[in-house]
Enzyme design. Structure first.
Site: not given
Length: 687
Positions: A181, A447, A470, A472
């Protein structure tokens, strides 16, 4: 003369209406007679308050032959408090802990991940699921080291690379990165800008980052621990015809980034830290810039393309596109691992939410004890289809891992294409579903779900990026849609369909015709729980979507061109891909039910499978109604039966989550403890 109840003449319209009512009644009466034994079994199942379920039998059937190695990993980390991740930990300390965890796994417990990557992928993914269940950062760091860095060297290199690097990658002497990338390019790998220029004078490649957009970004292991990187770059050869040289496309190169002894950054390499992230802060993501970094020619991973000493390029594959496809085809292991690991996250979150929902009591009939919140239909509606999905995804990703293992063994070209498309679709579908489910699980625990110690926050934050790296998810679904359209075209040109998509051959013959008016009205439980009806419904929807999007693309291409038409139909294409993947998931779940030899286990799996199928049909009931595949009364019957099946699954929910066989040291949330959860919860805050 016939008269109606008001003594008025019966006209032609009234006669026609009466005939229609009679025909409709005859259709109901014409429903097929079910096998008497099946009918009795179905009635017994429907009336039973509780099925006979053995969690250990469920677990044995699901986890198979690699259950023991997972238990070894769980026991090892449980015995080592120094390796357990605390609730609050600073980024730098977390990164060092994560590296210690991985080192202990390899060097103390004796796990050899890279050996399993190559020799037994099924076992490797079982190990990956186990370590990811303990700590997702550890799972991702292991995946970077072995699936990506190690996998790229083994799968894209040749014998000389395996001989030099295999053992030292496996024993962590050579920690490494996967540098694909870039800042400006992620999914569009063919547009990467980093270059590797061959210098025939020195017999070296020169790696350069030509601009800031080409900086390698989000590279796991780069910021702190990595000593090597597999760098994806454009291979440029000198050319007398062009000053820029000849671009041979994207190739992978081994580039040392730190000194093996001093760990100092090597000359020409700049490394920066990507910093604190939303999650996975045990993984040291960094950015890499290269300035005239020289590497030996042998550092080209040359399985699909090589350069000689004289600078001549050779490849067994004739075009850049074929070499690129072959390269990416060998790197699907990371995608397979994410899909498989995401199911593990869904199991953990579902286990925590359901155990708490069984424990927590709230309101009830006047002057009577409070009831558990899982007794409320609204809570069942949230969690029971999710539990069914966890089972469905387990069997489909198990099938994916088995197919991947076959692909690595036989290297069949058709199987490579099958696994590439299936891994893209399952990774996208499963990770998106799990991401949404984590928020629902948190909300369903009120909660207490907001407390960090109960893990929903860290699980949600760590898992969120699974939808992006790996591949989109939106891009991956487009790949699935493109593959389906290719198969559609081949179908009508007399070609063959690959194994996973074979159902299109049968169902595509019916999408043009009108739905059967008989079956569209059958409402009986036996019919709705028939696997054939369920699978036909899923496949009919996919086939119809496939035909309609093919027609739309053909129409819009005339005016907008291929790219414009694709963009115009993009949402339709994504829906098609998701529908197809749902069909595959259901088919594999049905196969798993029918293959189960234990009668009681098969019965409970059938119940869960029915809930998965009918819940999905109901969620998209508008589509089925729009094309008259399901009549109004049948739609109501599907909704009613889905609610009842959720109730039935609720009755065995404890046994079903016990079937995941996740010990307390794995789930770790106090509200999910199997004994004295509130006591441990109060101790955790200091009482």
């Amino acid at each position: 003369m016939d008269r109606d109840r008001n003594s008025k003449p019966v006209g032609d319209d009234d006669r026609e209406a009466s005939l229609r009512r009679m025909r409709r009644l005859s259709l109901h009466l014409a429903a097929p007679r079910e096998d008497e034994d099946d009918q009795l079994a179905m009635m017994a199942c429907a009336r039973a308050r509780k099925m006979k379920v053995s969690p250990s039998a469920l677990s044995d059937y699901m986890r198979g032959r690699h259950r023991l190695v997972q238990e070894r990993i769980f026991d090892f980390f449980y015995s080592r408090p120094d390796l357990q991740t605390p609730i609050e930990i600073a980024k730098d300390a977390y990164r060092e802990l994560c590296m210690r965890q991985l080192t202990a796994l390899v060097r103390e417990l004796g796990i050899r991940p890279l050996k399993y990557v190559t020799d037994d992928p099924v076992k490797y993914f079982a190990i990956l699921e186990a370590v990811g269940s303990l700590d997702m950062s550890l799972g991702i760091k292991m995946g970077v080291q072995y699936s990506l860095w190690g996998g790229s060297v083994i799968n894209l290199g040749t014998k000389k690379h395996r001989d030099k690097y295999f053992e030292k990658i496996d024993n962590l002497e050579y920690p490494g990165c996967f540098a694909m990338t870039e800042l400006h390019h992620g999914s569009n790998v063919q547009a990467l800008q980093t270059v590797a220029i061959f210098d025939p004078v020195t017999d070296e490649f020169v790696i350069n980052t030509p601009n800031d957009g080409a900086i390698k970004w989000w590279i796991g292991n780069a910021a702190v621990h990595g000593k090597f990187a597999t760098v994806f770059a454009r291979l440029i050869l000198p050319s007398p015809e062009s000053k820029e040289g000849s671009d041979m496309g994207i190739h992978a190169f081994i580039v040392p980034i730190r000194d093996l002894e001093t760990h100092q950054t090597l000359p020409g390499i700049e490394i920066q830290d990507c910093g604190h992230k939303i999650g996975l802060n045990g993984v040291d993501n960094g950015a890499l810039r290269f300035s005239s970094v020289r590497i030996p020619r042998d550092n080209l991973l040359n399985r699909f393309g090589d350069v000689s000493r004289e600078g001549n390029y050779s490849s067994s594959l004739p075009t850049i596109n074929k070499r690129f496809a072959a390269t990416l085809g060998e790197l699907v292991g990371g995608r397979v691992g994410l899909a498989y690991s995401s199911v593990g996250v869904l199991k953990i979150s579902t286990t925590i939410a359901i155990r708490y929902s069984l424990l927590r009591q709230q309101f009830g009939p006047p002057k009577q004890p409070e009831i558990s919140i899982l007794d409320y239909q609204s809570q069942q509606h949230k969690l029971m289809p999710m539990l069914a999905s966890a089972y469905a995804f387990h069997f489909s990703t198990k099938y994916l891992v088995e197919r991947y293992s076959e692909m690595k063994k036989y290297h069949d070209e058709q199987l490579v294409g099958d696994v590439h498309s299936l891994s893209a679709g399952l990774k996208a579908y499963v990770t998106s579903y799990t991401a949404k489910s984590l928020s629902i699980c948190r909300e369903s625990c009120g909660g207490h779900g907001y407390a960090a110690v109960n893990r929903f926050g860290s699980l949600r934050n760590d898992h969120d990026i699974f939808q992006t790296f790996e591949g989109d998810n939106t891009v991956l679904l487009q790949q699935v849609a493109a593959d389906l359209l290719k198969q559609y075209k081949e179908k009508f040109q007399g070609g063959t369909l690959i194994v996973t998509w074979n159902y299109l051959r049968e169902s595509m013959g019916t999408y043009i015709s009108q739905p059967n008016p008989v079956t569209s009205r059958w409402e009986g439980e036996g019919h709705l729980r028939d696997p054939k009806f369920q699978l036909d419904a899923f496949r009919y929807r996919t086939s119809r979507l496939l035909h309609s999007v093919a027609v739309r693309l053909r129409k819009h291409t005339k005016n907008l061109g291929a790219f414009g038409a694709w963009n115009r139909c993009l949402n339709h294409l994504l829906t098609l891909a998701e529908s197809h993947i749902e069909s595959v998931i259901l088919a594999k779940f049905i196969d798993a039910v029918q293959s189960c030899q234990d009668k009681n286990t098969r019965a409970v799996l059938k119940l869960v499978c029915d809930l998965y199928a009918l819940d999905r049909i109901w969620n998209d009931i508008g589509t089925y109604r729009n094309v008259d595949y399901v009549a109004p009364n049948k739609a109501k019957a599907i909704k009613k039966l889905t609610e009842y099946l959720s109730f039935q699954v609720k009755n065995v929910a404890r046994e079903l989550i016990d079937g995941f066989d996740l010990p307390d040291e794995v789930t770790r949330a106090p509200i999910a403890k199997q004994s004295d959860p509130y006591g441990q919860y109060t101790q955790n805050v200091g009482f």
